[in-house]
Design an enzyme around this catalytic site. Structure first.
Site, PDB file in Angstrom:
ATOM      1  CE  LYS A 107      -1.736   1.499   4.056  1.00  0.00           C
ATOM      2  NZ  LYS A 107      -1.391   2.886   4.391  1.00  0.00           N
ATOM      3  CG  ASN A 108       2.280   2.607   3.505  1.00  0.00           C
ATOM      4  OD1 ASN A 108       1.117   2.899   3.203  1.00  0.00           O
ATOM      5  ND2 ASN A 108       2.647   2.349   4.737  1.00  0.00           N
ATOM      6  CB  CYS A 125      -5.440   9.994  11.931  1.00  0.00           C
ATOM      7  SG  CYS A 125      -3.735   9.567  12.104  1.00  0.00           S
ATOM      8  NE  ARG A 128       0.254  10.071  10.435  1.00  0.00           N
ATOM      9  CZ  ARG A 128      -0.183   9.110   9.620  1.00  0.00           C
ATOM     10  NH1 ARG A 128      -1.385   8.650   9.732  1.00  0.00           N
ATOM     11  NH2 ARG A 128       0.601   8.662   8.665  1.00  0.00           N
ATOM     12  CB  ILE A 161       2.199  18.258   5.829  1.00  0.00           C
ATOM     13  CG1 ILE A 161       1.279  19.486   5.707  1.00  0.00           C
ATOM     14  CG2 ILE A 161       1.395  16.981   5.761  1.00  0.00           C
ATOM     15  CD1 ILE A 161       0.622  19.587   4.320  1.00  0.00           C
ATOM     16  CG  ASP A 195       3.208   1.414   9.545  1.00  0.00           C
ATOM     17  OD1 ASP A 195       3.426   1.681   8.362  1.00  0.00           O
ATOM     18  OD2 ASP A 195       2.887   2.285  10.391  1.00  0.00           O
ATOM     19  NE  ARG A 226      -7.443   4.600   5.627  1.00  0.00           N
ATOM     20  CZ  ARG A 226      -7.004   5.748   6.123  1.00  0.00           C
ATOM     21  NH1 ARG A 226      -7.502   6.206   7.253  1.00  0.00           N
ATOM     22  NH2 ARG A 226      -6.086   6.447   5.521  1.00  0.00           N
TER      23      ARG A 226
END
Ligand code: EPZ
Length: 435
Positions: free
Chosen positions: A23-24, A118, A123, A125, A306, A398
């Site tokens: 996914k990443n 979240c 988080r 930027i 993760d 997700r």
């Protein structure tokens, strides 16, 4: 609509499954397609995930034409692109911020609502914006959205205060058309970064990345279409390795690049797990009980954040006390209270969790708060006595393709069930709302 996963615990998993495309890795590569003009990027092994669908919808909204079926994606970018990203999609997924760099490089403009916080911390930027400003972009904040403009970005030296994955990816893509050389220092070194670098180089970018945290980019005028394959998802693969271990099962996980998961394998060896590593797979063999180990999550090649929730669930049944420090996010422990509801003995001290192993977990109703916390609760449910229901399982979709089907293939007794939409009383009236 909301869903839960009902899990009958205590069944050792057995069999073979293939890890999905990462996914990443897929998300930044999809964003990189925006650098094209009248050209197509073909991507193989794109996992069918909610975040991938969200990114595809975002790119379509900007003008891309996307075909996506059975893991095969082609993204055609027209001559003209919109540069204003839709707030409803950006707020769904933090990785939407990855379109900022490519849009600025390609269109000289970008409007991006600030991604929401979240469950794993605020988080921001700021590192992305700081780097883009150094390259000559003008960044304004207007009604909670970033309005960025650049009359041609200029190459420069940028030292990242923190090896942020997203900031590294955004600045890397922004630098592709910049004037002269850009040197990024103290960058993230995750395999997904290398996958993005290889994709950009195949498309005609001039980039040197030697894995030491320094990336040099020489600006070029344009890129051309290409065909690339996404690397295996190391986090998904490790989640199934841990599912095998926590249930005392015998499972073969294929489509793995072993060196990408060295940190987990080393930790599992220390804990007394029993597994065999082959060229593109890991075979997990049954083991009675792990021994407690301690770890701190760090940027790659350190232990991945993760995997922290999933390893915590696994160590909650180990012999002895494990100490787990979260070194990447300011708060990534929302799964602790849920695991404790299942009989785990986990105590939080700031950004450190002390996990005192117990003999058995007990099934319970628990809530997923983000995709990796949800995965951890599923692992705990697979090992626990009786039945567990993990609510808000949409978080898991997700990042995990067909997780219920894959677990069923391994003999797991899991079932996804719709749950009553959340209803709230508003001034006496009952208003059913989408959960
Ligand atoms: C990527 O997120 C991953 N997501 C995350 O995976 C992963 O947990 C994270 O990297 C760390 O490895 C994708 O690749 C789509 P960061 P990202 O920028 O880029 C702080 C999953 O489960 N920071 O490396 O958002 C930030 O707050 C997801 O698949 C700033 O302070 O992570 C965090 O504490 C979850 N300012 C830390 O750095 C910035 O400008 C790491 O963030 C950027 C980041």
């Amino acid at each position: 609509m909301d869903y839960k996963m009902k899990i009958a615990g205590g069944i050792p998993l057995h069999g073979k499954i293939e890890a999905q495309g990462a996914k990443n890795a897929a998300l930044p590569v999809m964003a990189a397609s925006l650098l094209l003009k009248d050209a197509t990027l073909r991507i193989h092994k794109v996992p069918r995930l909610h975040d991938v669908i969200t990114m595809a919808d975002l790119l379509r909204d900007l003008g891309a034409d996307i075909f996506y079926e059975k893991g095969e994606m082609s993204i055609s970018i027209p001559e003209e692109l919109s540069w204003e990203t839709p707030a409803n999609l950006v707020r769904k997924m933090r990785a939407s911020s990855l379109v900022l760099g490519p849009l600025l490089a390609r269109c000289g403009r970008a409007i991006l609502p600030l991604p929401g916080g979240c469950s794993i911390g605020s988080r921001p930027i700021d590192l992305h914006l700081k780097g883009l400003s150094r390259m000559g972009a003008t960044i304004d904040l207007v009604h909670g959205a970033v309005h960025a403009t650049a009359n041609g970005l200029k190459g420069c030296r940028i030292y990242l205060d923190f090896p942020s994955v997203g900031a590294t990816e955004n600045l890397l893509m922004a630098a592709v058309f910049a004037q002269g050389e850009t040197v990024l220092e103290n960058t993230a070194r995750e395999p997904e970064i290398t996958n993005l670098v290889q994709t950009l180089k195949a498309m005609g970018a001039i980039i040197e990345e030697d894995g030491t945290g320094v990336i040099r980019i020489q600006g070029v005028d344009e890129l051309h279409g290409e065909e690339i394959t996404v690397i295996p998802d190391r986090i998904e693969a490790c989640t199934y390795i841990l599912a095998a271990i926590i249930t005392g099962g015998e499972v073969e996980v294929t489509n793995i690049i072993p060196q990408h998961i060295d940190s987990l394998l080393a930790k599992l060896e220390e804990a007394g797990a029993n597994f065999t590593v082959e060229q593109d797979r890991v075979l997990v063999h049954p083991v009675k009980r792990l021994k407690a180990v301690s770890l701190k999550t760090l940027p790659y090649p350190g232990f991945p954040t993760d995997l922290q929730p999933q390893v915590m669930a696994t160590l909650s049944l180990a012999e002895g006390a494990s100490v787990i420090q979260e070194g990447v996010f300011q708060s990534r422990f929302l799964h602790v209270s849920e695991l404790n509801k299942m009989g785990a003995k986990i105590e939080l001290q700031g950004n450190t969790a002390v996990v005192t192993g117990v003999e058995q977990l007990i099934g319970a109703d628990v809530n997923a708060t983000d995709l990796r916390a949800g995965a951890a609760l599923i692992l705990a449910g697979l090992a626990a006595k009786d039945e567990t229901s993990v609510f808000h399982i949409g978080h898991v979709w997700r990042g995990y393709e067909d997780m219920d089907i894959k677990l069923q293939q391994l003999g797991g007794r899991v079932e996804v069930i719709p749950t009553e939409p959340l209803s709230t009383k508003v001034n006496g009236a009952v208003r059913k709302e989408e959960a």
